[in-house]
Each structure stands twice: as C-alpha cells, then as structure tokens.
Design an enzyme around this catalytic site. Structure first.
Site, PDB file in Angstrom:
ATOM      1  CD  GLU A   1      47.523   2.487  28.564  1.00 45.19           C
ATOM      2  OE1 GLU A   1      47.985   2.209  29.674  1.00 45.19           O
ATOM      3  OE2 GLU A   1      47.298   3.658  28.196  1.00 45.19           O
TER       4      GLU A   1
ATOM      5  CG  ASN B   1      53.712   5.995  24.954  1.00 41.53           C
ATOM      6  OD1 ASN B   1      53.998   5.886  23.771  1.00 41.53           O
ATOM      7  ND2 ASN B   1      52.501   6.279  25.360  1.00 41.53           N
TER       8      ASN B   1
END
Length: 338
Positions: free
Chosen positions: A243, A208
């Site tokens: 996640e 990310n």
C-alpha cells in the site's frame, strides 16, 4: 490544428461517449457501424491512434499488425485493460500488437490528455511525410525522424510490462528507482531542485482484513487515479510495494513538494471510499513523507530513506498528515556526554 483520426474499438458505451465528447473538436472519431465493419476500419488504416479493449486486440491481431505495417507514420495501439487481463497481455505487447497499456480505471481527462498529445505528434509526423513526398524536404532526414519515432514506440512497447504495476497502472518500483536516479543526475547537472514523496495508506491491513482484498485493490486503484490527476506530466507516480506509493517531483523544492503532497492528502481524505466510516478514524486516509535531493541525501537510496523516515514519523504522530524530513540535530561539542 487539423483534427487527427482516431479508431475507437471500445465496447463500453459510456466510455466511448466520454472519449467522443472530450475529443469533439480535436479528433475525428472512427467507429464500426452498420455500414462500416471493423474490417473496413482496419483497411482504411489512416489513423494516428487506435484505442481498443482486450477482446478486440485478441481477435484482430493480424489486422492491427498489417495496418501498422502499411502506414507511412507510426500508429499508436492503446489497450485499455482490466486487472484480470494483466497476465494475458504479454504476448500482445511482445508481438507489437499494442504499443501502450492504460488501466480501465484511468480518469477520462488523463486518457484524453494522452490522446491529445499523440494527435499533436501525428500532425508533426504528417507534415514530415508531406514534405518528403512533395520534395520540399530532405528525404533522408525525414526517414531518419520517422525511424526515431518507430524506435521510440518499440522501446516503450518492450518496457511496458517490465515497468508497469499491473494493479494500479502506475510505474513499478524498478521504474521508480531508475527514474529517480536519472532525475538526481539531471538535478545535479543543472543545479535544479528535486523532491521525493513516500505515501502509505493508513490502517490498510485493517481494511483488507475486514472487507477483503478485492475491496483493498479498489482502494489502491482509486488512490493511484487521484494521484495521477494531481501530478504534472513531468512527475512520476509509482507503486513502491503493498500500500506504499512513491512520487518523483522534478524542479520542485521540498516546501513546494509538501504543498503538492498535502493537496493530494486532502483529496484522498475527501473522497468517499466504500466502508471508510468503519476504519479506525472513521475515514480512509494516507500519510506522507517528503525529502529533497542535496538537502536530505545525495543518492536515490538516501532520499527514499529520508522520505520513509518522515513518513514513519507522520504515522507515529497521528497519521493523515504530510511531514518533511528533518535530519537529527548533531550534539554540540560543548554538550557533556551522558
């Protein structure tokens, strides 16, 4: 099996072609044409399902409702949505304009399997209606069954937004906890095995930070699709948070669940994600922990905690692996205290 009729209002040509090809022998696809307008399609109304995208649902709200009201059997209205449309779906769901939500990134086979199941149900409903009309069946019983089907659709519609994760299209954490608790009760009642899998994307923060949240969202959506393609209809896949994903596997021992999880792990390892070679291990992978009801805990919270501890150990010992939970050995009474 007599092919059911499906109204297809999808602007994406490639998706239309895929659905048509997959349902060639088991559904009659109806689409607008130069001689048959969208309004004509709605006036026909004899379908078991309508598959449409957001722009069509928004523009033809009253037509969809009117068509459903006129039908003698319930018509599923399945909306294929984009992530950016999620916040705008609530009015369409609450008003009953659409009855099911499907994320655009679902693999075509999963979508086709859903449509085939609905088509099979439509056959049963049509048979019930025919028997009622011809007097070969008790009308009140047929009416009751139709009402049950309508209530089923209404309940699903009301819970669609509350139980779905908007990004991945999987169940959300609230739904996961609810389903796991129910499956634990069922497993106890019938003395059946039940396993739970916790999954986490390895080095996801690094991904990310380096490539941005939109790229990270694509990864989560892809993993969700791969997860769904590897599970049975009776299993539940959910986004636990961030996640992390959870999977409820009824009628599955811990050993079998580890094999299922490892098959999924390998599939994700082999998938070519964007920027994967720039990850710490040169690939984008997941780690998983597995726990079983009874063996590793008697409640949803206990089983989730056990799977989470196994996941943590998988992370600690190298990542990209699946580990089953093992309770710490209790010290022997003969072992002297330190």
């Amino acid at each position: 099996m007599v092919p059911g009729r499906l109204l297809l209002l999808v602007s994406d040509r490639s998706l239309r072609v895929e659905i048509e090809r997959a349902l060639l022998n088991c559904a009659s696809i109806v689409m607008p044409s130069h001689s048959h307008s969208i309004e004509d399609c709605f006036r026909d109304g004899k379908y078991y399902a309508v598959v449409l995208t957001f722009e069509f649902a928004l523009k033809y709200q009253s037509e969809l409702l009117h068509m459903a009201e006129r039908s003698s059997v319930p018509i599923e209205r399945i909306l294929i949505y984009q992530q950016s449309e999620w916040e705008s779906l609530s009015p369409l769901v609450e008003r009953g304009i659409v009855t099911r939500l499907v994320p655009h990134f679902w693999d075509i086979q999963t979508m086709v399997d859903l449509l085939l199941r609905l088509c099979e149900r439509e056959e049963i409903e049509f048979s019930m209606h025919h028997q009622q009309v011809t007097g070969n069946h008790n009308a009140s019983e047929s009416d009751l069954k139709k009402r049950i089907l309508e209530l089923e659709m209404q309940n699903r519609r009301l819970s669609a937004l509350a139980t779905t994760d908007g990004l991945t299209g999987l169940a959300n954490r609230r739904e996961l906890n609810d389903v796991l608790s129910k499956e634990i009760s069922r497993a106890r009642r019938f003395n059946q095995p039940l396993s739970f899998v916790m999954c986490d994307v390895d080095h996801f923060k690094n991904y990310n930070d380096n490539f941005g949240h939109p790229a990270g969202d694509d990864v989560l959506q892809t993993i969700a699709a791969l997860m769904r393609s590897r599970l049975r209809a009776s299993d539940l896949a959910a986004r636990y948070g961030g996640e992390e994903f959870g999977m409820v596997l009824p009628m599955t021992t811990k050993e079998s669940a580890i094999r299922v999880a490892d098959s999924l792990r390998k599939r994700i390892e082999e998938h070519r994600f964007a920027h994967q070679t720039e990850q710490p291990n040169g690939n984008l992978t997941v780690s998983m922990g597995v726990a079983a009801i009874g063996e590793d805990g008697d409640t949803a919270a206990a089983v989730i905690d056990a799977a989470d501890k196994a996941l943590y150990l998988a992370k600690q010992t190298g990542r990209n692996k699946v580990l089953g939970y093992h309770a710490p050995e209790k010290p022997s009474e003969d072992t002297p205290a330190k």
